[in-house]
Design a protein around this motif. Structure first.
Motif, PDB file in Angstrom:
ATOM      1  N   VAL A  77       0.865  -1.094  -0.096  1.00  0.00           N
ATOM      2  CA  VAL A  77      -0.005   0.004   0.081  1.00  0.00           C
ATOM      3  C   VAL A  77       0.865   1.208  -0.039  1.00  0.00           C
ATOM      4  O   VAL A  77       1.963   1.285   0.522  1.00  0.00           O
ATOM      5  CB  VAL A  77      -1.030   0.090   1.269  1.00  0.00           C
ATOM      6  N   ARG A  78       0.528   2.082  -0.809  1.00  0.00           N
ATOM      7  CA  ARG A  78       1.026   3.537  -0.828  1.00  0.00           C
ATOM      8  C   ARG A  78       0.040   4.712  -1.235  1.00  0.00           C
ATOM      9  O   ARG A  78      -0.680   4.307  -1.873  1.00  0.00           O
ATOM     10  CB  ARG A  78       2.273   3.472  -1.862  1.00  0.00           C
ATOM     11  N   VAL A  79       0.413   5.811  -0.752  1.00  0.00           N
ATOM     12  CA  VAL A  79      -0.383   6.788  -1.025  1.00  0.00           C
ATOM     13  C   VAL A  79       0.568   7.787  -2.214  1.00  0.00           C
ATOM     14  O   VAL A  79       1.501   7.896  -2.081  1.00  0.00           O
ATOM     15  CB  VAL A  79      -0.573   7.925   0.156  1.00  0.00           C
ATOM     16  N   ARG A  80      -0.111   7.941  -3.242  1.00  0.00           N
ATOM     17  CA  ARG A  80       0.130   8.893  -4.216  1.00  0.00           C
ATOM     18  C   ARG A  80      -0.357  10.397  -3.995  1.00  0.00           C
ATOM     19  O   ARG A  80      -1.570  10.443  -3.826  1.00  0.00           O
ATOM     20  CB  ARG A  80      -0.427   8.514  -5.743  1.00  0.00           C
ATOM     21  N   ALA A  81       0.196  11.429  -4.139  1.00  0.00           N
ATOM     22  CA  ALA A  81      -0.279  12.776  -3.959  1.00  0.00           C
ATOM     23  C   ALA A  81       0.373  13.606  -4.805  1.00  0.00           C
ATOM     24  O   ALA A  81       1.446  13.422  -5.077  1.00  0.00           O
ATOM     25  CB  ALA A  81       0.220  13.393  -2.296  1.00  0.00           C
ATOM     26  N   ALA A  82      -0.616  14.546  -5.399  1.00  0.00           N
ATOM     27  CA  ALA A  82      -0.237  15.387  -6.321  1.00  0.00           C
ATOM     28  C   ALA A  82      -1.026  16.697  -6.130  1.00  0.00           C
ATOM     29  O   ALA A  82      -2.037  16.941  -5.536  1.00  0.00           O
ATOM     30  CB  ALA A  82      -1.004  14.657  -7.700  1.00  0.00           C
ATOM     31  N   GLU A  83      -0.023  17.650  -6.293  1.00  0.00           N
ATOM     32  CA  GLU A  83      -0.374  18.996  -6.271  1.00  0.00           C
ATOM     33  C   GLU A  83      -1.552  19.303  -7.322  1.00  0.00           C
ATOM     34  O   GLU A  83      -1.313  19.067  -8.485  1.00  0.00           O
ATOM     35  CB  GLU A  83       0.684  19.927  -6.146  1.00  0.00           C
ATOM     36  N   THR A  84      -2.561  19.905  -7.141  1.00  0.00           N
ATOM     37  CA  THR A  84      -3.787  20.286  -8.131  1.00  0.00           C
ATOM     38  C   THR A  84      -3.380  21.697  -8.555  1.00  0.00           C
ATOM     39  O   THR A  84      -2.206  22.341  -8.205  1.00  0.00           O
ATOM     40  CB  THR A  84      -5.000  20.300  -7.331  1.00  0.00           C
TER      41      THR A  84
END
Length: 95
Positions: free
Chosen positions: A21-28
């Motif tokens: 499991v991992r979290v992908r985070a992106a700036e909008t």
């Protein structure tokens, strides 16, 4: 768009399978950060949720990721598994 990947330190066991499991985070575009949860089975199948959370800063989304517990992750896996899978058709070969 800036992106980060936050690996979670524990696998998820669900439906007789083990998932990393991992979290992908992106700036909008408006400068906020969206977090999606990604699951990868031992056989290499990967599914990702739609955005699960939006936070004002990268630090906030990282903190959110560290607080995810097993019941939430089980529900997120179910949501990710129910999403349509994008299929890519390769272009025709040229002679």
């Amino acid at each position: 768009m800036r992106q980060i990947i936050i690996p979670l330190d524990r696998p998820l066991v669900a439906d007789d399978s083990i998932y990393g499991v991992r979290v992908r985070a992106a700036e909008t575009a408006d400068g906020k950060w969206e977090g999606r949860v990604e699951f990868e089975s031992k056989s290499g199948i990967r599914v990702t949720t739609a955005p699960e959370a939006t936070h004002a800063t990268r630090t906030d989304v990282e903190a959110w990721a560290t607080r995810l517990e097993e019941p939430y992750l089980n529900a997120a896996l179910r949501r990710a598994s129910e999403r349509p899978i994008a299929r890519v058709t390769p272009p025709p070969e040229r002679d």
